[in-house]
Motif scaffolding. Structure first.
Motif, PDB file in Angstrom:
ATOM      1  N   HIS A  58       0.841  -1.200   0.000  1.00 47.83           N
ATOM      2  CA  HIS A  58       0.000   0.000   0.000  1.00 47.83           C
ATOM      3  C   HIS A  58       0.876   1.250   0.000  1.00 47.83           C
ATOM      4  CE1 HIS A  58      -3.413  -2.575   0.884  1.00 47.83           C
ATOM      5  NE2 HIS A  58      -2.761  -3.077   1.911  1.00 47.83           N
ATOM      6  N   PRO A  59       1.653   1.483  -1.057  1.00 45.67           N
ATOM      7  CA  PRO A  59       2.549   2.635  -1.041  1.00 45.67           C
ATOM      8  C   PRO A  59       1.813   3.970  -1.070  1.00 45.67           C
ATOM      9  CG  PRO A  59       2.614   1.595  -3.179  1.00 45.67           C
ATOM     10  CD  PRO A  59       1.798   0.726  -2.287  1.00 45.67           C
ATOM     11  N   ILE A  60       0.621   3.996  -1.628  1.00 47.57           N
ATOM     12  CA  ILE A  60      -0.123   5.252  -1.683  1.00 47.57           C
ATOM     13  C   ILE A  60      -0.542   5.670  -0.280  1.00 47.57           C
ATOM     14  CG2 ILE A  60      -2.245   6.325  -2.538  1.00 47.57           C
ATOM     15  CD1 ILE A  60      -1.885   4.592  -5.072  1.00 47.57           C
ATOM     16  N   LYS A  61      -1.104   4.731   0.482  1.00 47.49           N
ATOM     17  CA  LYS A  61      -1.515   5.032   1.849  1.00 47.49           C
ATOM     18  C   LYS A  61      -0.301   5.411   2.702  1.00 47.49           C
ATOM     19  CE  LYS A  61      -4.514   2.276   3.722  1.00 47.49           C
ATOM     20  NZ  LYS A  61      -5.151   1.116   4.392  1.00 47.49           N
ATOM     21  N   PHE A  62       0.793   4.665   2.542  1.00 49.28           N
ATOM     22  CA  PHE A  62       2.000   4.972   3.304  1.00 49.28           C
ATOM     23  C   PHE A  62       2.581   6.323   2.895  1.00 49.28           C
ATOM     24  CE2 PHE A  62       6.593   4.936   3.907  1.00 49.28           C
ATOM     25  CZ  PHE A  62       6.654   4.692   5.267  1.00 49.28           C
ATOM     26  N   GLY A  63       2.569   6.624   1.602  1.00 44.43           N
ATOM     27  CA  GLY A  63       3.101   7.896   1.127  1.00 44.43           C
ATOM     28  C   GLY A  63       2.344   9.082   1.696  1.00 44.43           C
ATOM     29  N   ILE A  64       1.040   8.961   1.765  1.00 40.51           N
ATOM     30  CA  ILE A  64       0.227  10.045   2.318  1.00 40.51           C
ATOM     31  C   ILE A  64       0.532  10.229   3.800  1.00 40.51           C
ATOM     32  CG2 ILE A  64      -2.138  10.746   2.857  1.00 40.51           C
ATOM     33  CD1 ILE A  64      -2.950   9.324   0.212  1.00 40.51           C
ATOM     34  N   THR A  65       0.544   9.141   4.560  1.00 38.29           N
ATOM     35  CA  THR A  65       0.793   9.268   5.999  1.00 38.29           C
ATOM     36  C   THR A  65       2.227   9.694   6.290  1.00 38.29           C
ATOM     37  OG1 THR A  65       1.247   6.902   6.132  1.00 38.29           O
ATOM     38  CG2 THR A  65      -0.983   7.617   6.670  1.00 38.29           C
ATOM     39  N   TYR A 115      -3.140  12.323  -7.041  1.00 39.47           N
ATOM     40  CA  TYR A 115      -3.614  12.558  -8.400  1.00 39.47           C
ATOM     41  C   TYR A 115      -3.194  11.467  -9.383  1.00 39.47           C
ATOM     42  CZ  TYR A 115      -4.872  17.080  -6.570  1.00 39.47           C
ATOM     43  OH  TYR A 115      -5.420  18.067  -5.805  1.00 39.47           O
ATOM     44  N   VAL A 116      -1.938  11.071  -9.351  1.00 42.48           N
ATOM     45  CA  VAL A 116      -1.471  10.061 -10.295  1.00 42.48           C
ATOM     46  C   VAL A 116      -1.963   8.679  -9.877  1.00 42.48           C
ATOM     47  CG1 VAL A 116       0.569   9.021 -11.344  1.00 42.48           C
ATOM     48  CG2 VAL A 116       0.532  11.467 -10.862  1.00 42.48           C
ATOM     49  N   ARG A 117      -1.942   8.395  -8.580  1.00 36.04           N
ATOM     50  CA  ARG A 117      -2.394   7.128  -7.991  1.00 36.04           C
ATOM     51  C   ARG A 117      -1.694   5.922  -8.612  1.00 36.04           C
ATOM     52  NH1 ARG A 117      -5.498   7.733  -3.880  1.00 36.04           N
ATOM     53  NH2 ARG A 117      -6.223   5.597  -3.935  1.00 36.04           N
ATOM     54  N   ASN A 118      -0.405   6.099  -8.894  1.00 34.01           N
ATOM     55  CA  ASN A 118       0.419   5.024  -9.424  1.00 34.01           C
ATOM     56  C   ASN A 118       1.312   4.537  -8.281  1.00 34.01           C
ATOM     57  OD1 ASN A 118       2.468   3.488 -10.627  1.00 34.01           O
ATOM     58  ND2 ASN A 118       2.259   4.615 -12.554  1.00 34.01           N
ATOM     59  N   LYS A 119       1.245   3.238  -7.995  1.00 36.56           N
ATOM     60  CA  LYS A 119       1.984   2.701  -6.858  1.00 36.56           C
ATOM     61  C   LYS A 119       3.494   2.817  -7.036  1.00 36.56           C
ATOM     62  CE  LYS A 119      -1.505  -0.499  -5.227  1.00 36.56           C
ATOM     63  NZ  LYS A 119      -1.807  -1.885  -4.846  1.00 36.56           N
ATOM     64  N   LEU A 120       3.991   2.552  -8.234  1.00 44.01           N
ATOM     65  CA  LEU A 120       5.431   2.609  -8.480  1.00 44.01           C
ATOM     66  C   LEU A 120       5.955   4.040  -8.359  1.00 44.01           C
ATOM     67  CD1 LEU A 120       8.017   1.123  -9.234  1.00 44.01           C
ATOM     68  CD2 LEU A 120       7.435   1.532 -11.634  1.00 44.01           C
ATOM     69  N   LEU A 124       8.599   5.509  -5.571  1.00 46.59           N
ATOM     70  CA  LEU A 124       9.800   6.277  -5.923  1.00 46.59           C
ATOM     71  C   LEU A 124       9.787   7.649  -5.264  1.00 46.59           C
ATOM     72  CD1 LEU A 124      10.152   5.365  -9.704  1.00 46.59           C
ATOM     73  CD2 LEU A 124      11.592   4.600  -7.808  1.00 46.59           C
ATOM     74  N   ALA A 125       8.616   8.274  -5.190  1.00 45.83           N
ATOM     75  CA  ALA A 125       8.504   9.579  -4.536  1.00 45.83           C
ATOM     76  C   ALA A 125       8.774   9.472  -3.037  1.00 45.83           C
ATOM     77  CB  ALA A 125       7.116  10.172  -4.787  1.00 45.83           C
ATOM     78  N   ILE A 126       8.358   8.364  -2.423  1.00 48.77           N
ATOM     79  CA  ILE A 126       8.631   8.151  -0.993  1.00 48.77           C
ATOM     80  C   ILE A 126      10.133   8.017  -0.776  1.00 48.77           C
ATOM     81  CG2 ILE A 126       8.381   6.515   0.911  1.00 48.77           C
ATOM     82  CD1 ILE A 126       5.605   5.839  -0.242  1.00 48.77           C
ATOM     83  N   MET A 127      10.802   7.264  -1.655  1.00 48.08           N
ATOM     84  CA  MET A 127      12.255   7.118  -1.517  1.00 48.08           C
ATOM     85  C   MET A 127      12.968   8.452  -1.716  1.00 48.08           C
ATOM     86  SD  MET A 127      13.163   3.358  -3.038  1.00 48.08           S
ATOM     87  CE  MET A 127      12.298   3.443  -4.581  1.00 48.08           C
ATOM     88  N   LEU A 128      12.500   9.247  -2.673  1.00 52.20           N
ATOM     89  CA  LEU A 128      13.065  10.581  -2.876  1.00 52.20           C
ATOM     90  C   LEU A 128      12.843  11.448  -1.644  1.00 52.20           C
ATOM     91  CD1 LEU A 128      14.239  12.807  -4.796  1.00 52.20           C
ATOM     92  CD2 LEU A 128      11.853  13.301  -5.377  1.00 52.20           C
ATOM     93  N   GLU A 129      11.651  11.387  -1.089  1.00 53.09           N
ATOM     94  CA  GLU A 129      11.334  12.175   0.099  1.00 53.09           C
ATOM     95  C   GLU A 129      12.176  11.740   1.298  1.00 53.09           C
ATOM     96  OE1 GLU A 129       7.497  13.258   2.926  1.00 53.09           O
ATOM     97  OE2 GLU A 129       7.191  12.162   1.064  1.00 53.09           O
TER      98      GLU A 129
END
Length: 160
Positions: A58-65, A115-120, A124-129
């Protein structure tokens, strides 16, 4: 230490975690000492394998939190030292680029998650962050970024 353990037991009861009866003896280690507060805390903070790989399922949920947690962390430091001083420290010439990359990475992570709702892309954005968070945090420690840069260059140097 006993007061800290009692406070921790009361906190467990408030949260709803089962507490040992007072009649039971605490667990004894091999050297005869009872488990410390941190040992008990570490036992309570274990994650199952399924929970620990939440990021991949669930990278989207994790990314948001994760991103909102970072925003709350910035807000909490602004609360502690004042928003004006926080902004002036963030815009200091030493860390202006680290701040810009960190804030941009949070925006990118939220954009990928909402907006994009793409897991990959979100992963990648989480790793960048996360990398930007580390680099931003190192900017507050004198000479930390130059030391880490030198270590990384020496580790990944291909010349023999």
């Amino acid at each position: 230490m006993e007061k800290m353990n009692n406070a921790f037991e009361k906190m467990k009861m408030l949260v709803g975690i089962e507490v040992e009866d007072e009649h039971q003896q605490p667990a004894i280690e091999e050297d005869g000492n009872s488990f410390s507060f941190m040992d008990d805390f570490n036992r309570q903070c274990t994650l199952t394998t399924k929970q620990s790989i939440l990021v991949f399922f669930h990278p989207i949920k994790f990314g948001i939190t994760f991103t909102f947690g970072n925003l709350l962390a910035l807000g909490s430091t602004a609360f502690l030292i004042g928003p004006k001083r926080q902004v002036s420290m963030m815009l200091d010439p030493v860390r202006i680029y680290a701040t810009a990359i960190y804030l941009a990475s949070m925006i990118i992570a939220l954009f990928c998650a909402f907006y994009v709702r793409n897991k990959l892309l979100t992963l990648l954005a989480i790793m960048l962050e996360f990398g930007a968070l580390i680099w931003y945090s190192l900017s507050y420690i004198p000479f930390a970024r130059s030391m880490v840069s030198k270590i990384m260059v020496s580790c990944f140097d291909t010349e023999f």
